[in-house]
Design a protein around this motif. Structure first.
Motif, PDB file in Angstrom:
ATOM      1  N   VAL A   7      27.479  41.591  36.693  1.00  0.00           N
ATOM      2  CA  VAL A   7      28.747  40.989  36.297  1.00  0.00           C
ATOM      3  C   VAL A   7      29.838  41.476  37.238  1.00  0.00           C
ATOM      4  O   VAL A   7      30.003  42.691  37.424  1.00  0.00           O
ATOM      5  N   SER A   8      30.534  40.552  37.840  1.00  0.00           N
ATOM      6  CA  SER A   8      31.704  40.906  38.649  1.00  0.00           C
ATOM      7  C   SER A   8      32.930  40.792  37.758  1.00  0.00           C
ATOM      8  O   SER A   8      33.169  39.737  37.157  1.00  0.00           O
ATOM      9  N   PHE A   9      33.692  41.865  37.639  1.00  0.00           N
ATOM     10  CA  PHE A   9      34.860  41.863  36.756  1.00  0.00           C
ATOM     11  C   PHE A   9      36.114  41.936  37.613  1.00  0.00           C
ATOM     12  O   PHE A   9      36.386  42.954  38.253  1.00  0.00           O
ATOM     13  N   ILE A  10      36.884  40.847  37.622  1.00  0.00           N
ATOM     14  CA  ILE A  10      38.066  40.737  38.474  1.00  0.00           C
ATOM     15  C   ILE A  10      39.315  40.884  37.618  1.00  0.00           C
ATOM     16  O   ILE A  10      39.630  40.023  36.794  1.00  0.00           O
ATOM     17  N   GLY A  11      40.014  42.005  37.797  1.00  0.00           N
ATOM     18  CA  GLY A  11      41.196  42.302  37.006  1.00  0.00           C
ATOM     19  C   GLY A  11      40.956  43.518  36.133  1.00  0.00           C
ATOM     20  O   GLY A  11      40.367  43.416  35.055  1.00  0.00           O
ATOM     21  N   LEU A  12      41.379  44.692  36.599  1.00  0.00           N
ATOM     22  CA  LEU A  12      41.046  45.953  35.938  1.00  0.00           C
ATOM     23  C   LEU A  12      42.279  46.637  35.363  1.00  0.00           C
ATOM     24  O   LEU A  12      42.475  47.839  35.501  1.00  0.00           O
ATOM     25  N   GLY A  13      43.102  45.832  34.711  1.00  0.00           N
ATOM     26  CA  GLY A  13      44.308  46.366  34.097  1.00  0.00           C
ATOM     27  C   GLY A  13      44.041  46.939  32.717  1.00  0.00           C
ATOM     28  O   GLY A  13      42.924  47.335  32.391  1.00  0.00           O
ATOM     29  N   GLN A  14      45.069  46.960  31.857  1.00  0.00           N
ATOM     30  CA  GLN A  14      44.950  47.577  30.541  1.00  0.00           C
ATOM     31  C   GLN A  14      43.865  46.932  29.694  1.00  0.00           C
ATOM     32  O   GLN A  14      43.188  47.613  28.914  1.00  0.00           O
ATOM     33  N   MET A  15      43.714  45.626  29.820  1.00  0.00           N
ATOM     34  CA  MET A  15      42.682  44.914  29.055  1.00  0.00           C
ATOM     35  C   MET A  15      41.352  44.906  29.801  1.00  0.00           C
ATOM     36  O   MET A  15      40.291  45.160  29.216  1.00  0.00           O
ATOM     37  N   ARG A  59      29.721  38.996  45.408  1.00  0.00           N
ATOM     38  CA  ARG A  59      28.532  38.610  46.169  1.00  0.00           C
ATOM     39  C   ARG A  59      27.279  38.742  45.312  1.00  0.00           C
ATOM     40  O   ARG A  59      27.024  39.773  44.700  1.00  0.00           O
ATOM     41  N   ASP A  60      26.516  37.670  45.255  1.00  0.00           N
ATOM     42  CA  ASP A  60      25.247  37.638  44.507  1.00  0.00           C
ATOM     43  C   ASP A  60      25.425  37.915  43.018  1.00  0.00           C
ATOM     44  O   ASP A  60      24.494  38.351  42.341  1.00  0.00           O
ATOM     45  N   SER A  61      26.621  37.647  42.490  1.00  0.00           N
ATOM     46  CA  SER A  61      26.873  37.882  41.079  1.00  0.00           C
ATOM     47  C   SER A  61      26.260  36.783  40.215  1.00  0.00           C
ATOM     48  O   SER A  61      26.225  35.614  40.602  1.00  0.00           O
ATOM     49  N   ASP A  62      25.775  37.163  39.045  1.00  0.00           N
ATOM     50  CA  ASP A  62      25.281  36.186  38.062  1.00  0.00           C
ATOM     51  C   ASP A  62      26.412  35.671  37.182  1.00  0.00           C
ATOM     52  O   ASP A  62      26.326  34.581  36.621  1.00  0.00           O
ATOM     53  N   ALA A  87      29.265  34.032  45.227  1.00  0.00           N
ATOM     54  CA  ALA A  87      28.440  34.254  44.034  1.00  0.00           C
ATOM     55  C   ALA A  87      27.190  33.380  44.097  1.00  0.00           C
ATOM     56  O   ALA A  87      27.106  32.428  44.877  1.00  0.00           O
ATOM     57  N   HIS A  88      26.180  33.718  43.269  1.00  0.00           N
ATOM     58  CA  HIS A  88      24.985  32.876  43.163  1.00  0.00           C
ATOM     59  C   HIS A  88      25.385  31.455  42.787  1.00  0.00           C
ATOM     60  O   HIS A  88      26.257  31.254  41.937  1.00  0.00           O
TER      61      HIS A  88
END
Length: 295
Positions: A7-15, A59-62, A87-88
């Motif tokens: 899992v690629s997680f874009i946005g690593l703020g408070q939430m 890259r290569d994320s599901d 991504a895939h």
């Protein structure tokens, strides 16, 4: 865990940070990215793999999760220079930002030959993000929403299938309109009662034992407002933005919803006067400051 492993997680703020951490602890390989170096460093302390490049992160994320301020940023991050192609092919894009529903449909058209899009905004705030008990409002095909559940069920306690792509973001804006209107009503109720001579705590207690009970009276008035903590973790400007999305949606559907229009204008004024970065519970200060008669 179905077919989703990375899992690629874009946005690593408070939430985003606690949501990504929960996925990591559930056994997913999570690769995080944020444009902010500070946010990347904080996420790294949580044990997450963090990339300094968005292309490398997906890259290569599901499955790509976007938890960003708005749909414009989502499109800029993913669509610019065709970054989403890293991504895939056939990977899921879970668009969990607070975005406009029609813009989400446009995003789906732009990336749809490569990614399956589910818009899945959340409600519940930072506390429930940490607990993994958020409410998710999902929009997309039944098959894609079902495929996304191994991820969504880690970060939430309730997943609602709301309809096709865009339906989740429409529902989120409607929810926050009702939530924001509730904050205003509860604030005005306390101002009215205390002016008459009632105790603020008594007002809230009676409302919570009666038909006036709502989210603002239950989880905001004593916890963040009457004690002047103003630390719910959700910004006033974000609430204003979400209510504005609902108001814009109503206009696009040729609906004349006066209370929505007035609520939108009130939150816009508060955002300007109090400050968009202030906690949204400071709407109470705006209400009380502007409640004296001008006559």
């Amino acid at each position: 865990m179905s077919g989703i492993k990375t899992v690629s997680f874009i946005g690593l703020g408070q939430m985003g940070r606690p949501m990504a951490k929960n996925l990591h602890e559930a056994g997913f390989r999570v690769v995080g990215f944020d444009a902010s170096e500070e946010a990347r460093l904080e996420a790294g302390k949580s044990g997450l793999i963090v990339s300094n490049s968005l292309e490398d992160a997906i890259r290569d994320s599901d499955c790509i999760v976007t938890m960003l301020p708005n749909g414009d940023i989502v499109q800029d991050v993913l669509v610019s220079n065709d970054r989403f192609l890293s991504a895939h092919k056939g990977a899921l894009l879970l668009e969990m930002s607070s975005s406009a529903p029609l813009q989400t449909r446009q995003l789906s058209e732009l990336v749809g030959t490569h990614l399956r899009v589910v818009d899945a905004p959340v409600s519940g705030g930072v506390k429930r993000a940490i607990e993994g008990t958020l409410t998710v409002m999902a929009g997309g095909s039944n098959e894609d929403i079902e495929s996304s559940k191994p991820v969504l069920e880690v970060i939430s306690s309730k997943v609602f299938s709301c309809g096709p792509v865009g339906a989740g973001h429409a529902m989120k804006s409607i929810n926050n309109y009702v939530s924001g209107a509730g904050v205003v009503a509860a604030s005005e109720a306390v101002r009215l009662g205390t002016e008459f001579g009632l105790e603020a705590e008594t007002i809230v207690d009676v409302l919570n034992a009666s038909s006036g009970k709502n989210n603002a009276t239950e989880v905001k008035m004593k916890q963040f407002i009457l004690n002047e903590a103003f630390s719910s973790g959700f910004a006033l400007g974000l609430m204003s933005k979400d209510i504005g999305i609902a108001a814009d949606l109503a206009k696009s559907l040729n609906l004349n919803l006066k209370n929505l229009e007035e609520t939108d204008l009130m939150w816009k004024r508060a955002s300007k006067e109090v400050g968009g970065s202030a906690d949204h519970t400071r709407m109470f200060e705006f209400v009380t400051t502007n409640s004296d008669s001008k006559n």
